[in-house]
Design a protein around this motif. Structure first.
Motif, PDB file in Angstrom:
ATOM      1  N   ARG A  97       0.803  -1.119  -0.049  1.00 20.20           N
ATOM      2  CA  ARG A  97       0.054  -0.004   0.047  1.00 20.20           C
ATOM      3  C   ARG A  97       0.823   1.299  -0.107  1.00 20.20           C
ATOM      4  O   ARG A  97       0.486   2.185  -0.742  1.00 20.20           O
ATOM      5  N   GLU A  98       1.811   1.065   0.767  1.00 20.81           N
ATOM      6  CA  GLU A  98       2.810   2.459   0.860  1.00 20.81           C
ATOM      7  C   GLU A  98       3.566   2.828  -0.482  1.00 20.81           C
ATOM      8  O   GLU A  98       3.483   3.822  -0.962  1.00 20.81           O
ATOM      9  N   LEU A  99       3.792   1.597  -1.433  1.00 22.91           N
ATOM     10  CA  LEU A  99       4.324   1.629  -2.707  1.00 22.91           C
ATOM     11  C   LEU A  99       3.369   1.939  -3.562  1.00 22.91           C
ATOM     12  O   LEU A  99       3.851   2.199  -4.924  1.00 22.91           O
ATOM     13  N   GLY A 100       2.272   2.066  -3.513  1.00 25.97           N
ATOM     14  CA  GLY A 100       1.074   2.106  -4.522  1.00 25.97           C
ATOM     15  C   GLY A 100       1.100   0.914  -5.291  1.00 25.97           C
ATOM     16  O   GLY A 100       0.624   1.147  -6.551  1.00 25.97           O
ATOM     17  N   LEU A 101       1.389  -0.399  -4.958  1.00 24.46           N
ATOM     18  CA  LEU A 101       1.352  -1.405  -5.863  1.00 24.46           C
ATOM     19  C   LEU A 101      -0.165  -1.973  -6.038  1.00 24.46           C
ATOM     20  O   LEU A 101      -0.835  -1.823  -5.161  1.00 24.46           O
ATOM     21  N   PRO A 102      -0.391  -2.609  -7.086  1.00 27.65           N
ATOM     22  CA  PRO A 102      -1.866  -3.072  -7.608  1.00 27.65           C
ATOM     23  C   PRO A 102      -2.314  -4.062  -6.771  1.00 27.65           C
ATOM     24  O   PRO A 102      -1.288  -5.034  -6.522  1.00 27.65           O
ATOM     25  N   ALA A 103      -3.532  -4.170  -6.225  1.00 32.55           N
ATOM     26  CA  ALA A 103      -3.938  -5.600  -5.366  1.00 32.55           C
ATOM     27  C   ALA A 103      -4.083  -6.573  -6.712  1.00 32.55           C
ATOM     28  O   ALA A 103      -4.133  -7.768  -6.002  1.00 32.55           O
ATOM     29  N   ASP A 104      -4.360  -6.601  -7.823  1.00 33.52           N
ATOM     30  CA  ASP A 104      -4.459  -7.551  -8.498  1.00 33.52           C
ATOM     31  C   ASP A 104      -3.484  -8.186  -8.993  1.00 33.52           C
ATOM     32  O   ASP A 104      -2.275  -7.449  -9.418  1.00 33.52           O
ATOM     33  N   PRO A 105      -3.106  -9.580  -8.685  1.00 31.37           N
ATOM     34  CA  PRO A 105      -1.887 -10.317  -9.000  1.00 31.37           C
ATOM     35  C   PRO A 105      -1.472 -10.118 -10.315  1.00 31.37           C
ATOM     36  O   PRO A 105      -0.169  -9.879 -10.567  1.00 31.37           O
ATOM     37  N   ARG A 106      -2.316 -10.121 -11.433  1.00 29.58           N
ATOM     38  CA  ARG A 106      -1.757  -9.932 -12.623  1.00 29.58           C
ATOM     39  C   ARG A 106      -1.146  -8.421 -13.003  1.00 29.58           C
ATOM     40  O   ARG A 106       0.040  -8.374 -13.682  1.00 29.58           O
ATOM     41  N   ALA A 108      -0.201  -6.774 -10.674  1.00 28.00           N
ATOM     42  CA  ALA A 108       1.318  -6.808  -9.727  1.00 28.00           C
ATOM     43  C   ALA A 108       2.570  -7.305 -10.453  1.00 28.00           C
ATOM     44  O   ALA A 108       3.789  -6.974 -10.406  1.00 28.00           O
ATOM     45  N   ALA A 109       2.307  -8.585 -11.261  1.00 23.65           N
ATOM     46  CA  ALA A 109       3.261  -9.123 -12.015  1.00 23.65           C
ATOM     47  C   ALA A 109       3.673  -8.322 -13.103  1.00 23.65           C
ATOM     48  O   ALA A 109       4.890  -8.193 -13.665  1.00 23.65           O
ATOM     49  N   ASP A 110       2.831  -7.506 -13.847  1.00 27.47           N
ATOM     50  CA  ASP A 110       3.340  -6.572 -14.804  1.00 27.47           C
ATOM     51  C   ASP A 110       4.137  -5.581 -14.358  1.00 27.47           C
ATOM     52  O   ASP A 110       4.866  -5.154 -15.166  1.00 27.47           O
ATOM     53  N   ARG A 111       3.944  -5.173 -12.989  1.00 28.28           N
ATOM     54  CA  ARG A 111       4.804  -3.986 -12.576  1.00 28.28           C
ATOM     55  C   ARG A 111       6.182  -4.506 -12.560  1.00 28.28           C
ATOM     56  O   ARG A 111       7.371  -3.957 -12.626  1.00 28.28           O
ATOM     57  N   ILE A 112       6.202  -5.967 -12.000  1.00 26.65           N
ATOM     58  CA  ILE A 112       7.599  -6.613 -11.918  1.00 26.65           C
ATOM     59  C   ILE A 112       8.231  -6.986 -13.295  1.00 26.65           C
ATOM     60  O   ILE A 112       9.509  -6.500 -13.424  1.00 26.65           O
ATOM     61  N   ILE A 113       7.352  -7.141 -14.236  1.00 27.31           N
ATOM     62  CA  ILE A 113       7.925  -7.339 -15.575  1.00 27.31           C
ATOM     63  C   ILE A 113       8.500  -6.021 -16.065  1.00 27.31           C
ATOM     64  O   ILE A 113       9.610  -6.116 -16.796  1.00 27.31           O
ATOM     65  N   ALA A 114       7.780  -4.753 -15.939  1.00 30.89           N
ATOM     66  CA  ALA A 114       8.392  -3.553 -16.387  1.00 30.89           C
ATOM     67  C   ALA A 114       9.352  -3.283 -15.602  1.00 30.89           C
ATOM     68  O   ALA A 114      10.345  -2.537 -16.314  1.00 30.89           O
ATOM     69  N   GLY A 115       9.588  -3.600 -14.409  1.00 29.59           N
ATOM     70  CA  GLY A 115      10.725  -3.330 -13.913  1.00 29.59           C
ATOM     71  C   GLY A 115      11.331  -2.195 -13.051  1.00 29.59           C
ATOM     72  O   GLY A 115      12.534  -1.911 -12.988  1.00 29.59           O
ATOM     73  N   PRO A 116      10.470  -1.172 -12.592  1.00 30.88           N
ATOM     74  CA  PRO A 116      10.741   0.265 -12.340  1.00 30.88           C
ATOM     75  C   PRO A 116      11.485  -0.342 -10.822  1.00 30.88           C
ATOM     76  O   PRO A 116      11.069  -1.003 -10.100  1.00 30.88           O
ATOM     77  N   ARG A 117      12.253   0.664 -10.539  1.00 29.76           N
ATOM     78  CA  ARG A 117      13.031   0.719  -9.227  1.00 29.76           C
ATOM     79  C   ARG A 117      12.955   1.747  -8.182  1.00 29.76           C
ATOM     80  O   ARG A 117      12.839   2.809  -8.813  1.00 29.76           O
ATOM     81  N   ARG A 118      12.901   1.632  -6.981  1.00 27.11           N
ATOM     82  CA  ARG A 118      12.941   2.412  -6.003  1.00 27.11           C
ATOM     83  C   ARG A 118      13.813   2.029  -4.830  1.00 27.11           C
ATOM     84  O   ARG A 118      13.830   0.704  -4.421  1.00 27.11           O
ATOM     85  N   THR A 119      14.664   2.848  -4.138  1.00 27.69           N
ATOM     86  CA  THR A 119      15.439   2.701  -3.160  1.00 27.69           C
ATOM     87  C   THR A 119      14.811   3.249  -1.697  1.00 27.69           C
ATOM     88  O   THR A 119      14.135   4.143  -1.758  1.00 27.69           O
ATOM     89  N   LEU A 120      14.727   2.461  -0.852  1.00 25.94           N
ATOM     90  CA  LEU A 120      14.015   2.591   0.415  1.00 25.94           C
ATOM     91  C   LEU A 120      14.968   2.431   1.320  1.00 25.94           C
ATOM     92  O   LEU A 120      16.067   1.653   1.468  1.00 25.94           O
ATOM     93  N   ASP A 121      14.568   2.950   2.804  1.00 24.65           N
ATOM     94  CA  ASP A 121      15.391   2.686   3.944  1.00 24.65           C
ATOM     95  C   ASP A 121      14.744   1.428   4.721  1.00 24.65           C
ATOM     96  O   ASP A 121      13.642   1.137   4.184  1.00 24.65           O
ATOM     97  N   ILE A 287      11.217  -3.345  -6.520  1.00 25.46           N
ATOM     98  CA  ILE A 287      10.570  -2.898  -7.708  1.00 25.46           C
ATOM     99  C   ILE A 287       9.197  -2.452  -7.669  1.00 25.46           C
ATOM    100  O   ILE A 287       8.290  -3.165  -7.549  1.00 25.46           O
ATOM    101  N   ALA A 288       9.341  -1.052  -7.866  1.00 24.68           N
ATOM    102  CA  ALA A 288       7.916  -0.534  -7.530  1.00 24.68           C
ATOM    103  C   ALA A 288       8.079   0.991  -8.233  1.00 24.68           C
ATOM    104  O   ALA A 288       9.185   1.576  -8.287  1.00 24.68           O
TER     105      ALA A 288
END
Length: 288
Positions: A97-106, A108-121, A287-288
């Motif tokens: 939820r903090e990262l704004g990731l979609p709840a739908d598994p498909r 969410a998988a597409d987000r991983i396939i796209a591969g955007p990156r973010r650095t967190l503490d 990956i978010a």
């Protein structure tokens, strides 16, 4: 990134984690990824599988489950510097939820396939890494109660656990050491946040930023049962920050001490207070 591992909630023979895995696994493979499918029969086996996959050189570890699955994955990816993917399929899903990731598994998988990156503490407690919030008071008792419940599912489990724990609400005396400054306070709740929410969207550490190098410490000073019931809905909106019993500090390190409290983090038990929580800046790539 072509060789990755998919870690599903331990023992996920049914439920949301298994259903999400059945969508995500073929989706990633169809996109050309070599995917190691990690499903442990219990937490210990899942931990061994995740550690072996990271040691074997996977390019990312994807946690398919809730914050507990993320917590398990975190212990391996942070020391190794391996990126973490998240498919939200658990009870709280607060990091997703903090990262704004979609709840739908498909999706969410597409987000991983796209591969955007973010650095967190991350936060560190001893040798454990934490992504979201360390709960150290009434909030920890609710987490402990919810962890033992099998019904209801989803965030409503935390609401039900709260209703039960309110029956025995009592303030505690806390000793706080915040970046070396020591004070004591009577309170019903204490939390240390790397992100803003826990328990399926309770925005206890409202305003926390997961990439500012700091931890957000919140204390709710003594309230009676009626006062906490009235304030509880405001936690979902993040409007509790104006309540007169609320106090908020931003620090790099916090030691919290109180009697008879087992702290919880990412929905998982950490250990009895006192505990020291330290910010570890820019320690995690997601990956978010």
């Amino acid at each position: 990134m072509r060789r990755i591992a998919l870690l599903t909630h331990p023992g996920a023979g049914r439920g949301r984690g298994a259903r999400a895995r059945s969508v995500v696994l073929p989706r990633l493979r169809d996109a050309g990824f070599e995917v190691l499918d990690l499903v442990g029969r219990d937490v210990d086996e899942a931990r061994r599988l995740a550690g072996a996959a990271v040691a074997d050189g996977v390019e990312a570890l994807v946690a398919c489950g809730g914050d507990g699955t993320v917590h398990l994955a975190l212990q391996h990816v942070v020391p190794a510097g391996v990126p973490l993917g998240v498919v939200p399929a658990g009870t709280g899903n607060d990091l997703a939820r903090e990262l704004g990731l979609p709840a739908d598994p498909r999706a969410a998988a597409d987000r991983i396939i796209a591969g955007p990156r973010r650095t967190l503490d991350v936060a560190r407690v001893g040798d454990r890494y934490v992504a979201t919030v360390v709960a150290c008071g009434f909030d920890a008792l609710v987490a402990e109660r919810a962890d033992a419940m099998t019904w209801p599912r989803g965030p409503l489990r935390y609401v039900a656990a709260t209703a039960v724990e309110l029956r025995s609400l009592a303030p505690r005396r806390y000793t706080l050491e915040l970046d070396g400054r020591v004070r004591t306070v009577e309170g019903v709740l204490a939390a240390v946040g790397n992100t803003s929410s826990f328990g399926g969207g309770l925005r206890i550490t409202e305003g926390a930023e997961p990439d500012d190098g700091l931890l957000d410490v919140v204390v709710v000073r003594s309230l009676d049962r009626r006062g906490l019931v009235r304030a509880f809905p405001r936690l979902y909106r993040g409007t509790h920050t104006t309540h007169p019993a609320y106090e908020h500090h931003r620090v790099r390190s916090a030691t919290i001490a109180a009697a008879d409290i087992t702290a919880y983090a990412d929905g998982e038990p950490l250990g009895s207070l006192p505990l020291t929580v330290t910010a570890v800046p820019a320690a995690l790539t997601v990956i978010a």
